[in-house]
Design an enzyme around this catalytic site. Structure first.
Site, PDB file in Angstrom:
ATOM      1  N   TYR A  21      11.909   4.561  -0.308  1.00  0.00           N
ATOM      2  CA  TYR A  21      10.483   5.045  -1.006  1.00  0.00           C
ATOM      3  C   TYR A  21       9.709   5.828  -0.252  1.00  0.00           C
ATOM      4  O   TYR A  21       8.342   5.580  -0.182  1.00  0.00           O
ATOM      5  CB  TYR A  21       9.752   3.647  -1.336  1.00  0.00           C
ATOM      6  CG  TYR A  21      10.681   2.549  -2.038  1.00  0.00           C
ATOM      7  CD1 TYR A  21      11.149   2.467  -3.354  1.00  0.00           C
ATOM      8  CD2 TYR A  21      10.890   1.286  -1.379  1.00  0.00           C
ATOM      9  CE1 TYR A  21      11.806   1.609  -3.898  1.00  0.00           C
ATOM     10  CE2 TYR A  21      11.812   0.367  -1.741  1.00  0.00           C
ATOM     11  CZ  TYR A  21      12.326   0.837  -3.350  1.00  0.00           C
ATOM     12  OH  TYR A  21      13.113  -0.260  -3.702  1.00  0.00           O
TER      13      TYR A  21
ATOM     14  N   HIS B  28       0.864  -1.062  -0.105  1.00  0.00           N
ATOM     15  CA  HIS B  28       0.095   0.018   0.183  1.00  0.00           C
ATOM     16  C   HIS B  28       0.820   1.290   0.122  1.00  0.00           C
ATOM     17  O   HIS B  28       2.097   1.213   0.206  1.00  0.00           O
ATOM     18  CB  HIS B  28      -0.990  -0.261   1.205  1.00  0.00           C
ATOM     19  CG  HIS B  28      -0.382   0.183   2.655  1.00  0.00           C
ATOM     20  ND1 HIS B  28       0.244  -0.692   3.004  1.00  0.00           N
ATOM     21  CD2 HIS B  28      -0.314   1.183   3.279  1.00  0.00           C
ATOM     22  CE1 HIS B  28       0.874  -0.255   4.167  1.00  0.00           C
ATOM     23  NE2 HIS B  28       0.403   0.829   4.487  1.00  0.00           N
TER      24      HIS B  28
ATOM     25  N   HIS C 100       0.658   5.625   1.168  1.00  0.00           N
ATOM     26  CA  HIS C 100       0.240   6.720   1.655  1.00  0.00           C
ATOM     27  C   HIS C 100       0.454   8.023   1.013  1.00  0.00           C
ATOM     28  O   HIS C 100       1.752   8.180   0.637  1.00  0.00           O
ATOM     29  CB  HIS C 100       0.356   6.808   3.228  1.00  0.00           C
ATOM     30  CG  HIS C 100      -0.106   5.848   4.066  1.00  0.00           C
ATOM     31  ND1 HIS C 100      -1.402   5.731   4.501  1.00  0.00           N
ATOM     32  CD2 HIS C 100       0.667   4.811   4.507  1.00  0.00           C
ATOM     33  CE1 HIS C 100      -1.560   4.489   5.342  1.00  0.00           C
ATOM     34  NE2 HIS C 100      -0.209   4.005   5.286  1.00  0.00           N
TER      35      HIS C 100
END
Length: 150
Positions: A121, A33, A35
């Site tokens: 990342y 996932h 954000h």
């Protein structure tokens, strides 16, 4: 999946940003996932369209090998993305900093690294390059440290 195809994910963001501008204020990409905090142009609050375009662009760029539930198969959806996203309007500087901190802390929260600086990342590294955060922000395990962007 996301990290294995980070080049394709970056390309999807770049293409959508070119066609439908927005600023990425903070982002972290994790294996399953991500954000992100965005600022959209004045008079344009269409987060949903932009997310849909990013998801579609990325999905078209990768081979479909992920498991798909029967309900997704009936709708001809991929199993990469969750259907919904959480939208929050930032209220003030404190709220902004709290959300930036949450985003940058996420790889530590999920146990991928011990230090925020060790996760490649993340927009955290841009914040360090710009002098907004120190490289040792949040130390080894201190999630209460706040950013200094004001």
């Amino acid at each position: 999946m996301l990290l294995e195809k980070i080049v394709d994910l970056r390309a999807a963001f770049k293409k959508v940003r070119r066609e439908h501008p927005f600023k990425v204020d903070a982002i972290v990409v994790l294996p399953d996932h991500l954000h992100a905090m965005w600022t959209l142009p004045v008079e344009d609050a269409d987060f949903s369209m932009r997310w849909a375009l990013v998801k579609a662009q990325f999905s078209r760029a990768i081979v479909a090998r992920e498991p798909v539930s029967p309900s997704r198969a009936r709708r001809r959806e991929r199993g990469i993305w969750q259907r919904r996203f959480y939208e929050h309007v930032i209220r003030d500087d404190r709220d902004f900093h709290t959300h930036v901190d949450y985003i940058h802390w996420n790889p530590v929260k999920h146990g991928y690294v011990e230090r925020v600086a060790d996760w490649p990342y993340s927009s955290f590294h841009s914040y360090v390059r710009n002098g907004w955060l120190p490289i040792d922000w949040a130390g080894e395990s201190d999630s209460s440290t706040t950013s200094s962007l004001s």
